[in-house]
Design a protein around this motif. Structure first.
Motif, mmCIF file in Angstrom:
data_model
loop_
_atom_site.group_PDB
_atom_site.id
_atom_site.type_symbol
_atom_site.label_atom_id
_atom_site.label_comp_id
_atom_site.label_asym_id
_atom_site.label_seq_id
_atom_site.Cartn_x
_atom_site.Cartn_y
_atom_site.Cartn_z
ATOM 1 N N ILE A 86 13.913 44.692 41.284
ATOM 2 C CA ILE A 86 14.850 44.474 40.179
ATOM 3 C C ILE A 86 15.903 43.435 40.566
ATOM 4 O O ILE A 86 16.161 42.476 39.842
ATOM 5 C CB ILE A 86 15.563 45.800 39.783
ATOM 6 C CG1 ILE A 86 14.561 46.819 39.233
ATOM 7 C CG2 ILE A 86 16.693 45.536 38.781
ATOM 8 C CD1 ILE A 86 15.119 48.230 39.115
ATOM 9 N N VAL A 87 16.511 43.651 41.734
ATOM 10 C CA VAL A 87 17.700 42.871 42.104
ATOM 11 C C VAL A 87 17.365 41.483 42.646
ATOM 12 O O VAL A 87 18.032 40.497 42.310
ATOM 13 C CB VAL A 87 18.563 43.672 43.118
ATOM 14 C CG1 VAL A 87 19.745 42.851 43.601
ATOM 15 C CG2 VAL A 87 19.063 44.965 42.477
ATOM 16 N N HIS A 88 16.326 41.360 43.475
ATOM 17 C CA HIS A 88 16.065 40.077 44.147
ATOM 18 C C HIS A 88 15.824 38.891 43.207
ATOM 19 O O HIS A 88 16.386 37.818 43.438
ATOM 20 C CB HIS A 88 14.925 40.217 45.160
ATOM 21 C CG HIS A 88 15.318 41.004 46.366
ATOM 22 N ND1 HIS A 88 14.424 41.420 47.327
ATOM 23 C CD2 HIS A 88 16.520 41.473 46.773
ATOM 24 C CE1 HIS A 88 15.060 42.104 48.255
ATOM 25 N NE2 HIS A 88 16.326 42.156 47.943
ATOM 26 N N PRO A 89 15.030 39.040 42.135
ATOM 27 C CA PRO A 89 14.852 37.881 41.235
ATOM 28 C C PRO A 89 16.168 37.443 40.580
ATOM 29 O O PRO A 89 16.401 36.249 40.379
ATOM 30 C CB PRO A 89 13.860 38.395 40.183
ATOM 31 C CG PRO A 89 13.162 39.543 40.840
ATOM 32 C CD PRO A 89 14.163 40.162 41.757
ATOM 33 N N LEU A 90 17.031 38.413 40.257
ATOM 34 C CA LEU A 90 18.324 38.096 39.644
ATOM 35 C C LEU A 90 19.214 37.352 40.639
ATOM 36 O O LEU A 90 19.895 36.380 40.286
ATOM 37 C CB LEU A 90 19.022 39.383 39.186
ATOM 38 C CG LEU A 90 18.287 40.199 38.104
ATOM 39 C CD1 LEU A 90 18.947 41.557 37.909
ATOM 40 C CD2 LEU A 90 18.251 39.421 36.792
ATOM 41 N N VAL A 91 19.192 37.803 41.891
ATOM 42 C CA VAL A 91 19.982 37.149 42.937
ATOM 43 C C VAL A 91 19.456 35.732 43.178
ATOM 44 O O VAL A 91 20.225 34.778 43.314
ATOM 45 C CB VAL A 91 19.954 37.971 44.249
ATOM 46 C CG1 VAL A 91 20.610 37.212 45.397
ATOM 47 C CG2 VAL A 91 20.661 39.311 44.041
#
Length: 199
Positions: A86-91
């Motif tokens: 969830i978080v890595h692509p957004l980061v």
């Protein structure tokens, strides 16, 4: 532009190195800071985390309850992988925006805790590893962050080994000693990075 990946194990002192590099003129893109931003209340990131882990990972005020989420994911590799997906692509998307804004002559330092674990070394021109012994890490996590020995060891075990990090390093900063011994090393690394960028 010179793209630098900065990493180190928890408690190794990467944040201090990042702060020093910033003070010398590096443009620092802090993955941890961005990871907090992308799950702030009202963001699609937080909605996705709640969908995956349930409303019990929220505080009464509707913010992400980090300790609660940490207790769920750090002992369960599958749940951790779900969170990372969830978080890595957004980061990654936000990091790319910040890098694009830095300018062609900049030394852009990406402060990435899980650089080794996620196989990200090839994305950077230079990888800098802040290194400390497991004993030093354990001491700092207990003394400075108030973790129990078990909590500290669990966090360390969830990360790459010291040997794995050193294997991807172009430059290693030894941070086993006092703060005073750190700054001259970082200044020397900065001189090399600035030289690379100018070449």
């Amino acid at each position: 532009m010179l793209k630098v990946g900065l990493t180190g194990g928890i408690g190794a002192g990467k944040s201090e190195v990042s702060r020093l590099l910033s003070s010398y003129g590096a443009v620092v893109v802090d993955a941890d800071k961005i990871a907090r931003e992308v799950v702030e209340p009202g963001t699609p990131g937080l909605a996705a985390v709640v969908e995956a882990f349930g409303p019990e990972v929220l505080t009464a005020g509707g913010a992400l309850d980090r300790p609660k989420l940490g207790s769920i994911v750090f002992s369960d590799p599958e749940r951790l992988a779900t969170l990372n997906a969830i978080v890595h692509p957004l980061v990654g998307a936000r990091s790319a925006e910040l890098e694009a804004a830095a300018g062609p002559d900049a030394v852009v330092v990406h402060d990435v805790p899980l650089l080794t674990e996620n196989g990200l070394a090839p994305l950077y021109d230079v990888v800098v590893v802040v290194d400390a012994s497991p004993e030093t890490q354990l001491d700092r996590l207990q003394r400075l962050r108030g973790m129990t020995e078990d909590e500290a060891r669990a966090r360390m075990a969830a990360q790459a080994t010291r040997e794995q990090r050193r294997a991807v390093a172009d430059l290693v900063i030894d941070n086993d000693g006092p703060l005073g011994a750190l700054e001259p090393q970082v200044r020397e690394v900065w001189a090399r990075l600035a030289g690379h960028a100018a070449a």
